[in-house]
Write a protein that holds these residues in place. Structure first.
Motif, PDB file in Angstrom:
ATOM      1  N   PRO A   5       4.886 167.462 -64.643  1.00 57.85           N
ATOM      2  CA  PRO A   5       5.136 168.847 -65.054  1.00 57.85           C
ATOM      3  C   PRO A   5       6.179 169.484 -64.156  1.00 57.85           C
ATOM      4  N   ALA A   6       6.880 170.475 -64.677  1.00 63.26           N
ATOM      5  CA  ALA A   6       7.868 171.191 -63.882  1.00 63.26           C
ATOM      6  C   ALA A   6       7.172 171.978 -62.780  1.00 63.26           C
ATOM      7  N   PRO A   7       7.865 172.248 -61.690  1.00 64.11           N
ATOM      8  CA  PRO A   7       7.282 173.123 -60.676  1.00 64.11           C
ATOM      9  C   PRO A   7       6.951 174.490 -61.276  1.00 64.11           C
ATOM     10  N   LEU A   8       5.913 175.126 -60.782  1.00 64.70           N
ATOM     11  CA  LEU A   8       5.549 176.453 -61.287  1.00 64.70           C
ATOM     12  C   LEU A   8       6.677 177.457 -61.085  1.00 64.70           C
ATOM     13  N   VAL A   9       7.443 177.299 -60.004  1.00 65.33           N
ATOM     14  CA  VAL A   9       8.512 178.261 -59.740  1.00 65.33           C
ATOM     15  C   VAL A   9       9.540 178.274 -60.863  1.00 65.33           C
ATOM     16  N   ALA A  10       9.702 177.147 -61.547  1.00 66.99           N
ATOM     17  CA  ALA A  10      10.682 177.074 -62.634  1.00 66.99           C
ATOM     18  C   ALA A  10      10.229 177.877 -63.851  1.00 66.99           C
ATOM     19  N   ASP A  11       8.913 178.083 -64.006  1.00 64.20           N
ATOM     20  CA  ASP A  11       8.368 178.787 -65.171  1.00 64.20           C
ATOM     21  C   ASP A  11       7.858 180.184 -64.818  1.00 64.20           C
ATOM     22  N   ASP A  12       8.189 180.665 -63.629  1.00 61.00           N
ATOM     23  CA  ASP A  12       7.650 181.934 -63.135  1.00 61.00           C
ATOM     24  C   ASP A  12       8.497 183.102 -63.633  1.00 61.00           C
ATOM     25  N   PRO A  13       7.959 183.964 -64.514  1.00 57.81           N
ATOM     26  CA  PRO A  13       8.746 185.095 -65.014  1.00 57.81           C
ATOM     27  C   PRO A  13       8.645 186.341 -64.145  1.00 57.81           C
ATOM     28  N   PHE A  14       7.854 186.270 -63.074  1.00 53.46           N
ATOM     29  CA  PHE A  14       7.572 187.467 -62.290  1.00 53.46           C
ATOM     30  C   PHE A  14       8.194 187.470 -60.890  1.00 53.46           C
ATOM     31  N   GLY A  15       8.629 186.306 -60.406  1.00 44.04           N
ATOM     32  CA  GLY A  15       9.046 186.217 -59.015  1.00 44.04           C
ATOM     33  C   GLY A  15       7.869 186.180 -58.065  1.00 44.04           C
ATOM     34  N   ALA A  16       6.722 185.720 -58.564  1.00 40.01           N
ATOM     35  CA  ALA A  16       5.515 185.679 -57.746  1.00 40.01           C
ATOM     36  C   ALA A  16       5.369 184.387 -56.958  1.00 40.01           C
ATOM     37  N   VAL A  17       6.099 183.343 -57.339  1.00 40.06           N
ATOM     38  CA  VAL A  17       5.924 182.025 -56.727  1.00 40.06           C
ATOM     39  C   VAL A  17       6.873 181.854 -55.549  1.00 40.06           C
ATOM     40  N   VAL A  18       6.318 181.421 -54.429  1.00 38.92           N
ATOM     41  CA  VAL A  18       7.101 180.934 -53.298  1.00 38.92           C
ATOM     42  C   VAL A  18       6.837 179.429 -53.239  1.00 38.92           C
ATOM     43  N   HIS A  19       7.879 178.652 -53.460  1.00 37.31           N
ATOM     44  CA  HIS A  19       7.735 177.207 -53.641  1.00 37.31           C
ATOM     45  C   HIS A  19       8.110 176.462 -52.369  1.00 37.31           C
ATOM     46  N   ILE A  20       7.343 175.410 -52.067  1.00 38.42           N
ATOM     47  CA  ILE A  20       7.652 174.510 -50.955  1.00 38.42           C
ATOM     48  C   ILE A  20       7.821 173.109 -51.519  1.00 38.42           C
ATOM     49  N   GLY A  21       8.973 172.503 -51.266  1.00 43.04           N
ATOM     50  CA  GLY A  21       9.220 171.123 -51.654  1.00 43.04           C
ATOM     51  C   GLY A  21       9.687 170.334 -50.451  1.00 43.04           C
ATOM     52  N   SER A  22       9.140 169.153 -50.263  1.00 44.78           N
ATOM     53  CA  SER A  22       9.431 168.373 -49.056  1.00 44.78           C
ATOM     54  C   SER A  22       9.881 166.960 -49.410  1.00 44.78           C
ATOM     55  N   LEU A  23      10.754 166.410 -48.556  1.00 43.87           N
ATOM     56  CA  LEU A  23      11.176 165.019 -48.698  1.00 43.87           C
ATOM     57  C   LEU A  23      10.503 164.107 -47.681  1.00 43.87           C
TER      58      LEU A  23
END
Length: 473
Positions: free
Chosen positions: A291-309
């Motif tokens: 599934p796509a990250p939630l931040v990609a589908d967030d219409p409110f600007g409520a998501v702060v996303h953390i992605g790590s390598l």
């Protein structure tokens, strides 16, 4: 034999011979030690560094190494009992406990099988590609200049494409744990509640408490965090931060159900809160679409996303990203600047080389296969030797299995017995923000050499279970 083990061996040999030299007497030259012991100059240098750190040897630039005078390495006894008062007398004092994190970071002895680890075994790491990327980055013109505070534009753009956001909404950070700590400090005031899945990642609990926050558990099931209980918790606590792992949740491996994604965003937004999406395992899938990250589908600007390598490469390759929309991004940037200024440019340059090389997609495909094979080997060994601990369903990604122990099991006694038997496991208690509803173990399979080692590890765990009287069938 590795340079590290060779240097430790040489340091031990030199320590045994120090009595032959008087205090202040010069030791043989590095060249003489290289010839005598048949080791490299690097090994000699590291061995002498060990003796210097122990206070047994002193070095003088251009002159050589000398036996230290008696007492040179001794530490004066200091009465620090006053610190117990000083560290706890302030208002708002929070007792810090990193034991849950430390237990998973501890490297077991060589003869112990590591089911407690959360990083890749060397055979799964892209060591050759990492070495090439680091070497190329170090030689690039400008590689040692200061980078932009938010990160190199090209690297921010790469993360943005991965997440479905814009480069202007990305901040490069020094690893996922640093990003979690930065976000929690930026989003919540000390003393307030932060809602977390139960069970959850111990590093997030430790970071929340270190920031003076109060983690409040919200139970999760096979479809992720329970939204009915989350709604109640938001109302009861007034929390402005919800920490969530929607993809391959650590430790349970759950993926947020599709029908919960939109409602989760709406719940958090209605509460005027932020959703801290820890997407640590996006590159650890075992095959199949994600599934796509939630931040990609967030219409409110409520998501702060953390992605790590880091999890998909090496524990030493500490590179991650925060993504957010609106004024909160400046808050995140300010906290990071205060804490660490910026992520070293050579590391960012190496990341660009790594993810842009043909070896990167090949590594991710091999990693997916390697993790799936190890997961299946662990599940099969549990069904055979410890059926009471076998899971009915297997996670579709991640690096561990989460297993419930029989009621009444003493987790501490079992993990201690397991270590005596030669296998390190993670007790479940540290994954809960409050009292654990039942005893559990987290069994990691990523830091193992393969099926044979996993099978032997489960056999040793069965011995430990028998020792402490845990019913396994």
């Amino acid at each position: 034999m590795s340079d590290d083990s060779s240097s430790r061996t040489l340091a031990s040999q030199l320590r045994d011979e120090l009595h032959r030299y008087s205090p202040g007497e010069k030791l043989p030259s590095s060249r003489a030690l290289v010839e005598r012991f048949g080791v490299s100059p690097v090994t000699v240098s590291r061995a002498l560094a060990v003796l210097v750190a122990d206070g047994l040897v002193v070095t003088r630039p251009g002159a050589g190494a000398y036996r230290a005078h008696p007492g040179a390495g001794e530490t004066r006894t200091v009465d620090t009992s006053w610190q117990q008062v000083a560290l706890t007398a302030q208002d708002g004092h929070v007792a810090l406990d990193a034991s849950g994190v430390s237990a998973n970071l501890a490297v077991p002895p060589p003869d112990v099988i590591a089911f407690n680890g959360g990083y890749l075994h060397p055979t799964l790491q892209p060591e050759r590609a990492l070495a090439a990327a680091l070497a190329a980055a170090a030689r690039r013109p400008g590689a040692w200049e200061r980078p932009p505070l938010a990160g190199l534009p090209a690297l921010r753009s790469w993360f943005a494409r991965e997440l479905g956001v814009t480069a202007a909404e990305v901040l490069v950070t020094g690893g996922g744990q640093a990003a979690v700590a930065t976000a929690l400090r930026a989003l919540a005031r000390p003393g307030s509640a932060v809602l977390v899945e139960s069970p959850t990642y111990p590093g997030a609990l430790a970071a929340a408490r270190a920031a003076g926050l109060r983690p409040v558990p919200v139970p999760a099931d096979a479809g992720g965090i329970r939204l009915d209980l989350l709604r109640d918790a938001l109302t009861a606590t007034g929390a402005k931060v919800v920490y969530c792992q929607p993809l391959f949740q650590n430790p349970a491996g759950a993926v947020l159900a599709p029908d919960r994604r939109g409602e989760l965003l709406e719940l958090v937004h209605a509460a005027g809160a932020f959703l801290l999406e820890d997407d640590w395992a996006r590159h650890l899938g075992h095959g199949g679409p994600l599934p796509a990250p939630l931040v990609a589908d967030d219409p409110f600007g409520a998501v702060v996303h953390i992605g790590s390598l880091t999890k998909a490469t090496s524990p030493n390759f500490r590179i991650a990203a925060l993504a957010a929309r609106g004024p909160v991004l400046e808050r995140l940037r300010a906290v990071q600047v205060v804490d660490s200024f910026f992520v070293p440019r050579p590391l960012q340059e190496a990341t660009l080389d790594l993810v842009g090389a043909p070896a990167w997609p090949r590594h991710l495909r091999a990693l997916s296969t390697g993790l799936r094979d190890r997961r299946d080997a662990l599940a099969a060994a549990l069904r055979r030797d410890l059926p009471a601990l076998a899971s009915a369903t297997l996670p579709a990604g991640g690096h561990c299995l989460w297993t419930r122990l029989p009621a009444g099991t003493d987790e501490t006694a079992l993990t201690t017995a397991a270590l005596r038997a030669g296998v390190a496991v993670s007790p479940g208690r540290v994954y809960f923000a409050a009292e654990a509803p039942a005893p559990h173990l987290r069994l990691g399979f990523a830091d193992t050499a393969g099926a044979d080692e996993i099978t032997e590890g489960v056999r040793r765990l069965a011995v430990a279970c028998a020792e402490v009287g845990v019913t396994v069938r």
